[in-house]
Design an enzyme around this catalytic site. Structure first.
Site, mmCIF file in Angstrom:
data_model
loop_
_atom_site.group_PDB
_atom_site.id
_atom_site.type_symbol
_atom_site.label_atom_id
_atom_site.label_comp_id
_atom_site.label_asym_id
_atom_site.label_seq_id
_atom_site.Cartn_x
_atom_site.Cartn_y
_atom_site.Cartn_z
ATOM 1 N N ARG A 1 0.805 -1.230 0.000
ATOM 2 C CA ARG A 1 0.000 0.000 0.000
ATOM 3 C C ARG A 1 0.829 1.267 0.000
ATOM 4 O O ARG A 1 0.469 2.239 -0.652
ATOM 5 C CB ARG A 1 -1.057 -0.022 1.103
ATOM 6 C CG ARG A 1 -0.634 0.256 2.479
ATOM 7 C CD ARG A 1 -1.433 -0.550 3.460
ATOM 8 N NE ARG A 1 -1.007 -1.932 3.393
ATOM 9 C CZ ARG A 1 -1.825 -2.972 3.366
ATOM 10 N NH1 ARG A 1 -3.109 -2.797 3.414
ATOM 11 N NH2 ARG A 1 -1.339 -4.177 3.307
ATOM 12 N N THR A 2 1.954 1.277 0.707
ATOM 13 C CA THR A 2 2.771 2.501 0.742
ATOM 14 C C THR A 2 3.299 2.812 -0.662
ATOM 15 O O THR A 2 3.256 3.937 -1.129
ATOM 16 C CB THR A 2 3.943 2.326 1.731
ATOM 17 O OG1 THR A 2 3.399 1.994 3.005
ATOM 18 C CG2 THR A 2 4.759 3.588 1.859
ATOM 19 N N LYS B 1 23.891 -7.923 -6.660
ATOM 20 C CA LYS B 1 25.239 -8.195 -7.171
ATOM 21 C C LYS B 1 26.301 -7.511 -6.329
ATOM 22 O O LYS B 1 27.459 -7.454 -6.693
ATOM 23 C CB LYS B 1 25.353 -7.720 -8.627
ATOM 24 C CG LYS B 1 24.368 -8.386 -9.569
ATOM 25 C CD LYS B 1 24.530 -7.852 -10.983
ATOM 26 C CE LYS B 1 23.426 -8.352 -11.896
ATOM 27 N NZ LYS B 1 23.382 -7.647 -13.172
ATOM 28 N N ARG C 1 12.182 3.107 0.734
ATOM 29 C CA ARG C 1 11.961 2.160 1.840
ATOM 30 C C ARG C 1 13.191 1.264 1.911
ATOM 31 O O ARG C 1 13.661 0.754 0.884
ATOM 32 C CB ARG C 1 10.709 1.325 1.589
ATOM 33 C CG ARG C 1 10.587 0.193 2.589
ATOM 34 C CD ARG C 1 9.236 -0.441 2.596
ATOM 35 N NE ARG C 1 8.249 0.425 3.220
ATOM 36 C CZ ARG C 1 7.053 0.010 3.633
ATOM 37 N NH1 ARG C 1 6.710 -1.260 3.474
ATOM 38 N NH2 ARG C 1 6.200 0.828 4.192
ATOM 39 N N HIS D 1 8.445 5.634 10.105
ATOM 40 C CA HIS D 1 7.583 5.552 8.914
ATOM 41 C C HIS D 1 6.726 6.816 8.943
ATOM 42 O O HIS D 1 5.538 6.775 9.252
ATOM 43 C CB HIS D 1 6.733 4.279 9.017
ATOM 44 C CG HIS D 1 6.000 3.912 7.769
ATOM 45 N ND1 HIS D 1 5.953 4.718 6.645
ATOM 46 C CD2 HIS D 1 5.272 2.807 7.460
ATOM 47 C CE1 HIS D 1 5.218 4.107 5.716
ATOM 48 N NE2 HIS D 1 4.803 2.957 6.182
HETATM 49 C C1 NCD Z 1 3.527 -0.969 7.851
HETATM 50 C C2 NCD Z 1 4.991 -1.040 7.531
HETATM 51 O O1 NCD Z 1 5.389 -1.463 6.448
HETATM 52 O O2 NCD Z 1 5.750 -0.626 8.388
HETATM 53 N N1 NCD Z 1 2.702 -1.088 6.744
HETATM 54 C C3 NCD Z 1 2.479 -0.013 5.961
HETATM 55 O O3 NCD Z 1 3.366 0.720 5.585
HETATM 56 N N2 NCD Z 1 1.211 0.240 5.650
HETATM 57 C C4 NCD Z 1 3.119 -1.845 8.962
HETATM 58 C C5 NCD Z 1 3.366 -3.321 8.855
HETATM 59 O O4 NCD Z 1 4.042 -3.811 7.969
HETATM 60 O O5 NCD Z 1 2.858 -4.012 9.748
#
Ligand code: NCD
Length: 312
Positions: free
Chosen positions: A59-60, A87, A109, A137
Site C-alpha cells: 500500500r505505501t 550483485k 523504503r 515511517h
Molecule cells: C507498515 C509497515 O510497512 O511498516 N505497513 C504499511 O506501511 N502500511 C506496517 C506493517 O508492515 O505491519
C-alpha cells in the site's frame, strides 16, 4: 507563503508541529482534488521522482506512486529484488546511478534504520523516508493523525493506545512522535517482551492489560506482529497472543464507550483484530488508506516547491 522547515522527510522526529499542520492543510486541499472527476493536477510537472523500494511494500508503494501520478510527476520505480543490489552494489552507488539521470526526489523504503538520513548526506535530492527498518515511517504517522483529526475533530487532548509489537514497529515510533507533537496522550500495550526497554523515556506509559487500555482510550491503533523482524520467539504462540492482545467484536461492544479502531495494514485477520472488527463502522482502516494518498500528495508538493526555489 508557508513552507516546511525541512528539505527532506526523514522522520517525524525532525519536523515541527507547524510542519505537520501545514501538511494537513495542504492535504485537505488535495483530498478535495482527488474527489473531482478529473483527479490530476499539473503541480509536479517537470519533477522526476525515483521510488526506491529495498523492502517489500504494497500500500505505501502504490499510494506514493498514485500520489505522484495525480501530481503529474515523472516517475521511475526500482525494487531491490530485481536489481544490482543483489550483485553487491552499495546504496550510494545504486542511488547515484539513478540520480545521474536527473532525479529530483527519492522515495525510499529500506530495511536499515537510518538509511534515509545516511543518503541525505550523500546525494543531492530531496528524500522521503517510506519506512527504514524498525525506525520511522513518517508518512504513515501523518496519515494516521490526519485520519484521527478527520474523525474526532482534533488530535490534541485525545487518548491513543498503540497495541502490539512496539519493539519492531516503525509505525509505533513515528506515531508516538507525531501524536505527542500534536498534543495527544499515548499509551502502549502488548506483551512485555515486545516493548522497548526504556519506552517510558519517550513520554508514553505501558499498560499490560488490553481491556484497561481500551477502556481508557479514544483511539486504538492495532499493529501487526512483525514476524519478519524476529529471530527468536517473543511470545508462546500466536493463539496466546490473540487471546491476550487480539481485539474482537465482543470486547469492542462491551467497552465503556465507543472507540475508533485503526490499523496500518497489512492486517492479519484473526490475529490482532478479527474480521468483524476490521469491517465494523468503528474501524477507519480504509479512511486511513484514502487519506494516505492526500497526505502523500501534500508532502510531495511541499517538498518539491522547496527544490524549485533552491534551484533558482
Ligand atoms: C507498515 C509497515 O510497512 O511498516 N505497513 C504499511 O506501511 N502500511 C506496517 C506493517 O508492515 O505491519
Amino acid at each position: 507563503m508557508s513552507e516546511l522547515s525541512v528539505n527532506h522527510l526523514l522522520g517525524i522526529k525532525y519536523i515541527t508541529e507547524k510542519d505537520i499542520q501545514l501538511i494537513f492543510e495542504t492535504a485537505d486541499h488535495f483530498k478535495e482534488v482527488i474527489q473531482r472527476p478529473i483527479k490530476k493536477v499539473p503541480s509536479l510537472r517537470d519533477v522526476t521522482i525515483a521510488n526506491l523500494f529495498f523492502e517489500n511494500s504494497t500500500r505505501t508503494r502504490l499510494s506514493f506512486e498514485l500520489a505522484e501520478k495525480r501530481l503529474s510527476a515523472d516517475i521511475v520505480n526500482f525494487s531491490a529484488g530485481s536489481s544490482s543490489v543483489k550483485k553487491g552494489e552499495s546504496l550510494v552507488d545504486t542511488v547515484n546511478n539513478i540520480l545521474s539521470m536527473k532525479v529530483d526526489m527519492v522515495v525510499m523504503r529500506h530495511p536499515n534504520p537510518g538509511a534515509g538520513v545516511f543518503l541525505s548526506k550523500h546525494i543531492n535530492a530531496s528524500i522521503i523516508n517510506a519506512g527504514d527498518g524498525a525506525h520511522e515511517h513518517p508518512t504513515q504517522a501523518l496519515l494516521d493523525c490526519y485520519s484521527i483529526k478527520e474523525r474526532l475533530g482534533d488530535v490534541a487532548g485525545k487518548k491513543v493506545v498503540i497495541v502490539g509489537d512496539i519493539l519492531h514497529s516503525r509505525v509505533a515510533l513515528s506515531n508516538i512522535f507525531a501524536l505527542q507533537k500534536l498534543g495527544a496522550t499515548v499509551k502502549v500495550c502488548g506483551p512485555k517482551t515486545l516493548m522497548p526497554r526504556h519506552i517510558e523515556s519517550l513520554g508514553v506509559t505501558y499498560e499490560p492489560n488490553l481491556i484497561n487500555a481500551l477502556n481508557w482510550c479514544d483511539v486504538a491503533n492495532m499493529l501487526r506482529v512483525q514476524n519478519e523482524r524476529m529471530d527468536i520467539s517473543y511470545f508462546p504462540s500466536t493463539r496466546e497472543y490473540t487471546q491476550q492482545f487480539g481485539l474482537n467484536k465482543s470486547i469492542l461492544d462491551n467497552l465503556d464507550k465507543e472507540i475508533i479502531v485503526m490499523h496500518p495494514g497489512p492486517i492479519n485477520r484473526g490475529v490482532e483484530i478479527t474480521s468483524d472488527v476490521a469491517d465494523s463502522k468503528q474501524a477507519i482502516i480504509l479512511d486511513q488508506v484514502q487519506n494516505g494518498l492526500a497526505v502523500r500528495m501534500a508532502i510531495l508538493y511541499l517538498l518539491a516547491s522547496k527544490i524549485k526555489r533552491n534551484d533558482s
